[in-house]
Scaffold this active site. Structure first.
Site, PDB file in Angstrom:
ATOM      1  N   CYS A   3      91.658  48.541 -47.437  1.00 32.18           N
ATOM      2  CA  CYS A   3      91.800  49.282 -48.836  1.00 32.18           C
ATOM      3  C   CYS A   3      91.069  48.460 -49.768  1.00 32.18           C
ATOM      4  CB  CYS A   3      93.044  49.992 -49.322  1.00 32.18           C
ATOM      5  SG  CYS A   3      92.933  50.522 -50.966  1.00 32.18           S
ATOM      6  N   LYS A   6      88.266  48.661 -55.416  1.00 33.00           N
ATOM      7  CA  LYS A   6      87.401  49.685 -55.840  1.00 33.00           C
ATOM      8  C   LYS A   6      87.685  51.125 -55.696  1.00 33.00           C
ATOM      9  CE  LYS A   6      83.260  49.384 -52.738  1.00 33.00           C
ATOM     10  NZ  LYS A   6      82.031  48.887 -52.823  1.00 33.00           N
ATOM     11  N   LYS A  64      81.454  42.357 -56.437  1.00 29.54           N
ATOM     12  CA  LYS A  64      81.437  41.367 -55.371  1.00 29.54           C
ATOM     13  C   LYS A  64      80.218  40.735 -54.937  1.00 29.54           C
ATOM     14  CE  LYS A  64      81.370  44.258 -51.168  1.00 29.54           C
ATOM     15  NZ  LYS A  64      82.160  44.788 -50.026  1.00 29.54           N
ATOM     16  N   ARG A  71      80.891  49.381 -59.771  1.00 28.13           N
ATOM     17  CA  ARG A  71      82.337  50.231 -59.966  1.00 28.13           C
ATOM     18  C   ARG A  71      83.498  49.019 -59.827  1.00 28.13           C
ATOM     19  NH1 ARG A  71      81.312  54.122 -55.072  1.00 28.13           N
ATOM     20  NH2 ARG A  71      80.513  52.142 -54.272  1.00 28.13           N
TER      21      ARG A  71
END
Length: 174
Positions: A3, A6, A64, A71
């Site tokens: 998970c 984002k 990243k 987002r």
């Protein structure tokens, strides 16, 4: 499966729709917000308690490295908070500049890390792009007004940065 942060808001929303209590998800969202607020507080403290009129360079806008995905990127919240406090923000990201232009207003877009650092009162590393790991730190130090480096990804060695003359702060470590 894993998970990624984002996905947290979407998961929390889905959990609320199914009438479950997403306490852990909400805690993760709160921790992310707190971390961003603490990061901004650290920057403000390092530049002398007030960012009004200060030039802040921001390296990395994407969520990243190796993506233009912004987002949930901490950079957006961080630079928005600094702008609201009166800072002049200069930004650079190797890939996300076009996406950033549509999402981020009131900042100066730069062509590289050195332009971003030029005249800066502080430089913030938000995304750990390889390009940023390989910067000429002596050159960066020379072009900055005040060599304050806030390393949001703990990319740089604190002792090495201090030896080069930076006021250095990482996150979650001394």
């Amino acid at each position: 499966g894993s998970c990624f942060p984002k996905d947290v808001k979407a998961l929390a929303h889905m959990a609320e729709q199914s009438n479950t209590r997403p306490a852990l998800l909400n805690a993760v969202i709160d921790i992310n917000k707190d971390a961003r607020r603490l990061f901004v507080d650290k920057v403000v403290r390092l530049v002398g308690g007030d960012v009004k009129g200060k030039r802040i360079g921001v390296l990395g806008l994407s969520f990243k490295p190796d993506t233009d995905d912004m987002r949930e990127s901490p950079a957006v919240d961080i630079l928005q908070a600094l702008r609201e406090q009166g800072a002049e923000i200069h930004v650079y990201d190797p890939v996300a500049m076009e996406v950033a232009r549509s999402q981020v207003k009131g900042v100066h877009f730069c062509s590289d890390a050195y332009e971003t650092a030029a005249g800066a009162d502080a430089l913030l590393l938000i995304t750990a792009w390889n390009e940023f790991k390989q910067l000429d730190m002596e050159k960066l130090h020379k072009v900055m007004r005040h060599p304050i480096l806030v390393d949001g990804r703990n990319v740089y060695d604190p002792k090495e940065m201090r030896d080069l003359g930076f006021t250095y702060a990482g996150v979650g470590r001394k």
